[in-house]
Design a protein around this motif. Structure first.
Motif, PDB file in Angstrom:
ATOM      1  N   VAL A  69     -13.007   4.154   1.151  1.00  0.00           N
ATOM      2  CA  VAL A  69     -12.279   3.753   2.097  1.00  0.00           C
ATOM      3  C   VAL A  69     -12.215   2.348   0.778  1.00  0.00           C
ATOM      4  O   VAL A  69     -11.189   1.534   0.566  1.00  0.00           O
ATOM      5  CB  VAL A  69     -12.649   3.001   3.255  1.00  0.00           C
ATOM      6  N   ALA A  70     -13.581   1.548   0.775  1.00  0.00           N
ATOM      7  CA  ALA A  70     -13.522  -0.263   0.233  1.00  0.00           C
ATOM      8  C   ALA A  70     -12.456   0.627  -1.300  1.00  0.00           C
ATOM      9  O   ALA A  70     -12.108  -0.373  -2.093  1.00  0.00           O
ATOM     10  CB  ALA A  70     -14.766  -0.311   0.030  1.00  0.00           C
ATOM     11  N   ASP A  71     -13.185   1.703  -2.012  1.00  0.00           N
ATOM     12  CA  ASP A  71     -12.540   1.570  -3.437  1.00  0.00           C
ATOM     13  C   ASP A  71     -11.462   1.658  -3.285  1.00  0.00           C
ATOM     14  O   ASP A  71     -10.330   2.172  -4.888  1.00  0.00           O
ATOM     15  CB  ASP A  71     -13.510   3.042  -3.781  1.00  0.00           C
ATOM     16  N   LYS A  72     -10.178   1.774  -2.556  1.00  0.00           N
ATOM     17  CA  LYS A  72      -9.160   2.106  -2.529  1.00  0.00           C
ATOM     18  C   LYS A  72      -8.095   0.827  -2.146  1.00  0.00           C
ATOM     19  O   LYS A  72      -7.011   1.020  -2.644  1.00  0.00           O
ATOM     20  CB  LYS A  72      -8.668   3.545  -1.760  1.00  0.00           C
ATOM     21  N   ILE A  73      -9.165   0.096  -2.021  1.00  0.00           N
ATOM     22  CA  ILE A  73      -8.055  -1.251  -1.136  1.00  0.00           C
ATOM     23  C   ILE A  73      -8.484  -2.214  -2.516  1.00  0.00           C
ATOM     24  O   ILE A  73      -8.956  -2.321  -3.245  1.00  0.00           O
ATOM     25  CB  ILE A  73      -8.860  -1.730  -0.094  1.00  0.00           C
ATOM     26  N   PRO A  74      -7.331  -2.849  -3.252  1.00  0.00           N
ATOM     27  CA  PRO A  74      -7.350  -3.382  -4.345  1.00  0.00           C
ATOM     28  C   PRO A  74      -8.435  -5.059  -4.066  1.00  0.00           C
ATOM     29  O   PRO A  74      -8.303  -5.346  -2.882  1.00  0.00           O
ATOM     30  CB  PRO A  74      -5.830  -4.055  -4.196  1.00  0.00           C
ATOM     31  N   TYR A  75      -8.770  -5.690  -4.867  1.00  0.00           N
ATOM     32  CA  TYR A  75     -10.242  -6.645  -4.980  1.00  0.00           C
ATOM     33  C   TYR A  75     -11.012  -6.245  -3.833  1.00  0.00           C
ATOM     34  O   TYR A  75     -12.174  -6.600  -4.125  1.00  0.00           O
ATOM     35  CB  TYR A  75      -9.158  -8.050  -4.072  1.00  0.00           C
ATOM     36  N   VAL A  76     -10.638  -5.583  -2.853  1.00  0.00           N
ATOM     37  CA  VAL A  76     -11.971  -5.061  -2.339  1.00  0.00           C
ATOM     38  C   VAL A  76     -12.578  -4.170  -2.995  1.00  0.00           C
ATOM     39  O   VAL A  76     -14.528  -4.578  -3.553  1.00  0.00           O
ATOM     40  CB  VAL A  76     -11.678  -4.669  -0.992  1.00  0.00           C
ATOM     41  N   ASP A  77     -12.244  -3.502  -4.058  1.00  0.00           N
ATOM     42  CA  ASP A  77     -13.169  -2.445  -4.576  1.00  0.00           C
ATOM     43  C   ASP A  77     -13.868  -3.256  -5.962  1.00  0.00           C
ATOM     44  O   ASP A  77     -14.764  -3.149  -6.246  1.00  0.00           O
ATOM     45  CB  ASP A  77     -12.372  -1.550  -5.315  1.00  0.00           C
ATOM     46  N   ARG A 120     -11.347  -1.409 -13.178  1.00  0.00           N
ATOM     47  CA  ARG A 120     -10.623  -1.564 -11.661  1.00  0.00           C
ATOM     48  C   ARG A 120     -10.236  -3.588 -11.868  1.00  0.00           C
ATOM     49  O   ARG A 120      -9.447  -3.995 -11.325  1.00  0.00           O
ATOM     50  CB  ARG A 120     -11.796  -2.183 -10.916  1.00  0.00           C
ATOM     51  N   MET A 121     -10.899  -4.203 -12.380  1.00  0.00           N
ATOM     52  CA  MET A 121     -10.459  -5.406 -12.831  1.00  0.00           C
ATOM     53  C   MET A 121      -8.970  -5.278 -13.413  1.00  0.00           C
ATOM     54  O   MET A 121      -8.225  -6.558 -13.592  1.00  0.00           O
ATOM     55  CB  MET A 121     -11.420  -6.460 -12.643  1.00  0.00           C
ATOM     56  N   ALA A 122      -8.850  -4.799 -14.526  1.00  0.00           N
ATOM     57  CA  ALA A 122      -7.657  -4.903 -15.427  1.00  0.00           C
ATOM     58  C   ALA A 122      -6.494  -3.826 -13.785  1.00  0.00           C
ATOM     59  O   ALA A 122      -5.762  -4.644 -13.906  1.00  0.00           O
ATOM     60  CB  ALA A 122      -7.499  -3.832 -15.434  1.00  0.00           C
ATOM     61  N   VAL A 123      -6.990  -3.455 -13.418  1.00  0.00           N
ATOM     62  CA  VAL A 123      -5.838  -2.085 -12.564  1.00  0.00           C
ATOM     63  C   VAL A 123      -5.440  -3.210 -10.967  1.00  0.00           C
ATOM     64  O   VAL A 123      -4.071  -2.879 -11.030  1.00  0.00           O
ATOM     65  CB  VAL A 123      -6.901  -1.116 -12.332  1.00  0.00           C
ATOM     66  N   PHE A 157      -1.159   1.697  -5.227  1.00  0.00           N
ATOM     67  CA  PHE A 157      -1.567   2.679  -6.067  1.00  0.00           C
ATOM     68  C   PHE A 157      -1.772   3.118  -6.615  1.00  0.00           C
ATOM     69  O   PHE A 157      -2.812   4.561  -6.753  1.00  0.00           O
ATOM     70  CB  PHE A 157       0.196   3.370  -5.726  1.00  0.00           C
ATOM     71  N   SER A 158      -2.384   2.345  -7.503  1.00  0.00           N
ATOM     72  CA  SER A 158      -2.913   2.347  -8.931  1.00  0.00           C
ATOM     73  C   SER A 158      -4.314   2.687  -8.395  1.00  0.00           C
ATOM     74  O   SER A 158      -5.234   3.547  -9.016  1.00  0.00           O
ATOM     75  CB  SER A 158      -2.435   1.406  -9.830  1.00  0.00           C
ATOM     76  N   ASN A 159      -5.210   1.519  -7.497  1.00  0.00           N
ATOM     77  CA  ASN A 159      -6.200   2.085  -7.046  1.00  0.00           C
ATOM     78  C   ASN A 159      -6.546   2.695  -6.303  1.00  0.00           C
ATOM     79  O   ASN A 159      -7.128   3.441  -6.664  1.00  0.00           O
ATOM     80  CB  ASN A 159      -6.600   0.176  -6.234  1.00  0.00           C
ATOM     81  N   ILE A 160      -5.794   3.826  -5.565  1.00  0.00           N
ATOM     82  CA  ILE A 160      -5.778   4.654  -5.067  1.00  0.00           C
ATOM     83  C   ILE A 160      -5.673   5.956  -5.292  1.00  0.00           C
ATOM     84  O   ILE A 160      -7.230   6.751  -5.427  1.00  0.00           O
ATOM     85  CB  ILE A 160      -4.380   5.154  -3.845  1.00  0.00           C
TER      86      ILE A 160
END
Length: 212
Positions: A59-67, A120-123, A130-133
């Motif tokens: 879950v956390a890995d798919k939320i921008p900045y939370v990841d 992830r920082m770049a994404v 959607f990029s994070n997901i």
């Protein structure tokens, strides 16, 4: 010494998702598909714990900045997990020292974690989520695929993991150079604005103004 490629591959995968690695190895060992997995990784309480943590990361890995916050917290967890898994695999095999395997697994996990965190920082600079997901799903599938391959074809899996690690480090190095260049240009523009405010002239009229 097929345990070394397995240690290297599990280290790479631990840097991406340590909980998935322990969960998958434990399941492969518990179902009898692999004799390389020590019993300590097959214990029900271990599998349940990492299973819950894997769901939290999913879950956390798919939320921008939370990841990125999650990644920063796991800067220690993932390399430590890679080292621990490596030592456990070496202890089960007996063909290589636990310390050697721990260093190999931990250092590989640290390197792949750096690649993941930097990517992830770049994404996260993208305005849509959607990029994070997509990245998260691709990483999870990649970890599942390469650990499965490592169980049955350890040297092939290690080759793939090595290629992915080299490519990732190269890409992150390129991205960091672009980010540093962007920060330098932004700092230069701020200095130009301050200078223009002091002399009472608009920034665009300054002869050294950046007109990109």
């Amino acid at each position: 010494m097929s345990v070394l490629p397995l240690v290297f591959t599990s280290g790479w995968a631990s840097g991406i998702n340590a909980y998935a690695v322990v969960l998958l190895l434990g399941v492969f060992g518990a179902t009898g598909l692999s004799d390389e997995v020590p019993e300590s990784l097959q214990r029900p309480e271990i599998l349940v714990t990492v299973g819950v943590l894997f769901l939290c990361e999913a879950v956390a890995d798919k939320i921008p900045y939370v990841d990125s916050v999650w990644d920063s917290v796991h800067t220690v967890v993932r390399p430590a997990a890679g080292a621990w898994v490596g030592a456990m695999l070496a202890g089960q095999s007996g063909s290589v020292s636990d310390l050697t395997a721990a260093v190999l697994g931990g250092s590989t996990a640290l390197a792949s974690h750096a690649v993941k965190a930097g990517t992830r920082m770049a994404v996260n600079t993208s305005p849509e989520p959607f990029s994070n997901i997509v990245m998260s799903i691709a990483e999870d599938l990649g970890v599942a695929g390469i650990i499965t391959l490592a169980i049955f074809h350890p040297w092939a899996a290690a080759t793939v993991a090595g290629a992915l690690l080299f490519t990732g480090l190269t890409v992150v190095g390129f991205l960091l150079s672009r980010i540093r260049r962007f920060l330098r240009r932004r700092a230069q523009r701020r200095e130009e604005r301050r200078t223009a405010a002091v002399v009472g002239r608009p920034p665009d009229s300054m002869p050294w103004a950046d007109r990109d």
